[in-house]
Write a protein that holds these residues in place. Structure first.
Motif, PDB file in Angstrom:
ATOM      1  N   LEU A  39       0.821  -1.212   0.000  1.00 25.56           N
ATOM      2  CA  LEU A  39       0.000   0.000   0.000  1.00 25.56           C
ATOM      3  C   LEU A  39       0.854   1.261   0.000  1.00 25.56           C
ATOM      4  CD1 LEU A  39      -2.754  -1.104   2.538  1.00 25.56           C
ATOM      5  CD2 LEU A  39      -2.875  -1.122   0.034  1.00 25.56           C
ATOM      6  N   ARG A  40       1.940   1.229   0.723  1.00 28.29           N
ATOM      7  CA  ARG A  40       2.822   2.400   0.787  1.00 28.29           C
ATOM      8  C   ARG A  40       3.621   2.555  -0.510  1.00 28.29           C
ATOM      9  NH1 ARG A  40       5.212   3.482   6.151  1.00 28.29           N
ATOM     10  NH2 ARG A  40       3.174   4.408   6.301  1.00 28.29           N
ATOM     11  N   THR A  41       4.165   1.477  -1.035  1.00 32.69           N
ATOM     12  CA  THR A  41       5.019   1.535  -2.225  1.00 32.69           C
ATOM     13  C   THR A  41       4.234   1.862  -3.482  1.00 32.69           C
ATOM     14  OG1 THR A  41       6.538  -0.063  -1.264  1.00 32.69           O
ATOM     15  CG2 THR A  41       6.638   0.223  -3.655  1.00 32.69           C
ATOM     16  N   TYR A  42       3.126   1.170  -3.691  1.00 36.74           N
ATOM     17  CA  TYR A  42       2.405   1.292  -4.958  1.00 36.74           C
ATOM     18  C   TYR A  42       1.224   2.254  -4.912  1.00 36.74           C
ATOM     19  CZ  TYR A  42       5.250  -2.727  -6.054  1.00 36.74           C
ATOM     20  OH  TYR A  42       6.315  -3.560  -6.247  1.00 36.74           O
ATOM     21  N   GLY A  43       0.850   2.701  -3.733  1.00 36.03           N
ATOM     22  CA  GLY A  43      -0.268   3.624  -3.628  1.00 36.03           C
ATOM     23  C   GLY A  43       0.051   4.900  -2.882  1.00 36.03           C
ATOM     24  N   ASP A  44       1.261   5.011  -2.362  1.00 37.53           N
ATOM     25  CA  ASP A  44       1.623   6.169  -1.537  1.00 37.53           C
ATOM     26  C   ASP A  44       0.554   6.414  -0.471  1.00 37.53           C
ATOM     27  OD1 ASP A  44       4.008   6.718  -2.928  1.00 37.53           O
ATOM     28  OD2 ASP A  44       2.915   7.823  -4.462  1.00 37.53           O
ATOM     29  N   GLU A  45       0.063   5.324   0.105  1.00 37.86           N
ATOM     30  CA  GLU A  45      -1.056   5.410   1.039  1.00 37.86           C
ATOM     31  C   GLU A  45      -0.570   5.775   2.440  1.00 37.86           C
ATOM     32  OE1 GLU A  45      -4.116   5.857   3.003  1.00 37.86           O
ATOM     33  OE2 GLU A  45      -4.406   5.451   0.874  1.00 37.86           O
ATOM     34  N   PRO A  46      -0.989   6.967   2.946  1.00 34.53           N
ATOM     35  CA  PRO A  46      -0.555   7.384   4.281  1.00 34.53           C
ATOM     36  C   PRO A  46      -1.119   6.518   5.409  1.00 34.53           C
ATOM     37  CG  PRO A  46      -1.835   9.128   3.205  1.00 34.53           C
ATOM     38  CD  PRO A  46      -1.742   7.992   2.253  1.00 34.53           C
ATOM     39  N   ARG A  47      -2.248   5.859   5.182  1.00 30.67           N
ATOM     40  CA  ARG A  47      -2.853   5.002   6.212  1.00 30.67           C
ATOM     41  C   ARG A  47      -2.528   3.525   5.970  1.00 30.67           C
ATOM     42  NH1 ARG A  47      -7.462   8.210   4.975  1.00 30.67           N
ATOM     43  NH2 ARG A  47      -7.846   9.751   6.587  1.00 30.67           N
ATOM     44  N   SER A  48      -1.409   3.247   5.355  1.00 31.24           N
ATOM     45  CA  SER A  48      -1.095   1.872   4.960  1.00 31.24           C
ATOM     46  C   SER A  48      -1.118   0.893   6.143  1.00 31.24           C
ATOM     47  CB  SER A  48       0.252   1.807   4.248  1.00 31.24           C
ATOM     48  OG  SER A  48       1.284   2.302   5.066  1.00 31.24           O
ATOM     49  N   LYS A  49      -0.597   1.300   7.271  1.00 33.03           N
ATOM     50  CA  LYS A  49      -0.543   0.410   8.438  1.00 33.03           C
ATOM     51  C   LYS A  49      -1.948   0.090   8.956  1.00 33.03           C
ATOM     52  CE  LYS A  49       1.765  -0.168  12.860  1.00 33.03           C
ATOM     53  NZ  LYS A  49       2.770   0.377  13.765  1.00 33.03           N
ATOM     54  N   GLN A  50      -2.785   1.113   9.089  1.00 31.01           N
ATOM     55  CA  GLN A  50      -4.141   0.902   9.591  1.00 31.01           C
ATOM     56  C   GLN A  50      -4.974   0.068   8.621  1.00 31.01           C
ATOM     57  OE1 GLN A  50      -2.471   3.784   9.350  1.00 31.01           O
ATOM     58  NE2 GLN A  50      -3.071   5.236  10.927  1.00 31.01           N
ATOM     59  N   ILE A  51      -4.816   0.335   7.337  1.00 30.37           N
ATOM     60  CA  ILE A  51      -5.591  -0.411   6.335  1.00 30.37           C
ATOM     61  C   ILE A  51      -5.118  -1.860   6.287  1.00 30.37           C
ATOM     62  CG2 ILE A  51      -6.117  -0.607   3.874  1.00 30.37           C
ATOM     63  CD1 ILE A  51      -5.996   2.512   3.810  1.00 30.37           C
ATOM     64  N   ALA A  52      -3.819  -2.085   6.341  1.00 35.43           N
ATOM     65  CA  ALA A  52      -3.295  -3.455   6.347  1.00 35.43           C
ATOM     66  C   ALA A  52      -3.847  -4.227   7.538  1.00 35.43           C
ATOM     67  CB  ALA A  52      -1.771  -3.439   6.376  1.00 35.43           C
ATOM     68  N   ARG A  53      -3.861  -3.601   8.699  1.00 32.21           N
ATOM     69  CA  ARG A  53      -4.390  -4.249   9.901  1.00 32.21           C
ATOM     70  C   ARG A  53      -5.883  -4.540   9.732  1.00 32.21           C
ATOM     71  NH1 ARG A  53      -2.593  -1.003  14.032  1.00 32.21           N
ATOM     72  NH2 ARG A  53      -0.711  -2.234  13.995  1.00 32.21           N
ATOM     73  N   SER A  54      -6.622  -3.599   9.153  1.00 25.49           N
ATOM     74  CA  SER A  54      -8.051  -3.796   8.944  1.00 25.49           C
ATOM     75  C   SER A  54      -8.321  -4.933   7.957  1.00 25.49           C
ATOM     76  CB  SER A  54      -8.699  -2.495   8.452  1.00 25.49           C
ATOM     77  OG  SER A  54     -10.090  -2.643   8.355  1.00 25.49           O
ATOM     78  N   ILE A  55      -7.504  -5.036   6.921  1.00 34.42           N
ATOM     79  CA  ILE A  55      -7.651  -6.146   5.961  1.00 34.42           C
ATOM     80  C   ILE A  55      -7.459  -7.476   6.687  1.00 34.42           C
ATOM     81  CG2 ILE A  55      -6.538  -7.291   3.996  1.00 34.42           C
ATOM     82  CD1 ILE A  55      -6.067  -4.425   2.834  1.00 34.42           C
ATOM     83  N   ILE A  56      -6.442  -7.560   7.530  1.00 37.64           N
ATOM     84  CA  ILE A  56      -6.189  -8.782   8.308  1.00 37.64           C
ATOM     85  C   ILE A  56      -7.404  -9.103   9.177  1.00 37.64           C
ATOM     86  CG2 ILE A  56      -4.744  -9.806  10.131  1.00 37.64           C
ATOM     87  CD1 ILE A  56      -3.108  -9.415   7.596  1.00 37.64           C
ATOM     88  N   ASN A  57      -7.964  -8.091   9.831  1.00 32.53           N
ATOM     89  CA  ASN A  57      -9.104  -8.295  10.733  1.00 32.53           C
ATOM     90  C   ASN A  57     -10.391  -8.664  10.013  1.00 32.53           C
ATOM     91  OD1 ASN A  57      -7.491  -7.708  12.938  1.00 32.53           O
ATOM     92  ND2 ASN A  57      -8.053  -5.550  12.975  1.00 32.53           N
TER      93      ASN A  57
END
Length: 155
Positions: A39-57
């Motif tokens: 998310l950070r590399t290919y989307g420059d997503e500032p919320r990458s950590k929160q979104i990754a955690r939400s996807i896992i959940n």
């Protein structure tokens, strides 16, 4: 379905799709750190950590709506004007990131810049590259400046 593979043909059957990972595979099998980096590399997503955690959940994810629900849980519907931090812009960056990885678009760009362009452009000639994403822009500039798609160490 949460697929995002580019189709080879015009039909709806799965035989027309390029093989490999689907977006669902990435969302359901990659660990939190791998998702965050995508998310950070290919989307420059500032919320990458929160979104990754939400996807896992939210696992298992099988539809685009499942992914949207994971994004919505950690993203406000609207953001301050001009910030591109609302749900729609965030979802666009997340879907873009997954699409780039699923279709190996970064390696396709590298192949064109490193292998094809040198055979087409004469010495002293000009190359015009339209980039629509900062990752593409950085890779193109790196090739023009350093002659390689790889990042310089320490830079």
């Amino acid at each position: 379905p949460l697929d995002m593979r580019m189709s080879r043909g015009s039909g709806d059957d799965n035989e027309n799709f390029v093989g490999g990972l689907t977006a669902a595979d990435i969302c359901n099998e990659f660990d939190e750190n791998e998702l965050k980096n995508i998310l950070r590399t290919y989307g420059d997503e500032p919320r990458s950590k929160q979104i990754a955690r939400s996807i896992i959940n939210h696992r298992p994810l099988s539809t685009t709506q499942d992914l949207m629900n994971a994004i919505a849980d950690v993203t406000p519907e609207f953001a301050r004007k001009g910030r591109r931090m609302g749900r729609t812009a965030t979802a666009a960056r997340v879907f873009q990131s997954l699409r780039i990885v699923v279709n190996e678009e970064d390696s396709a760009l590298g192949d064109v810049l490193m292998d094809v362009c040198p055979t087409l452009v004469r010495p002293g000639g000009r190359l015009v590259v339209l980039s629509y994403h900062s990752m593409e822009d950085r890779a193109t500039k790196r090739v023009m400046r350093d002659g390689t798609i790889e990042k310089r160490r320490g830079g």
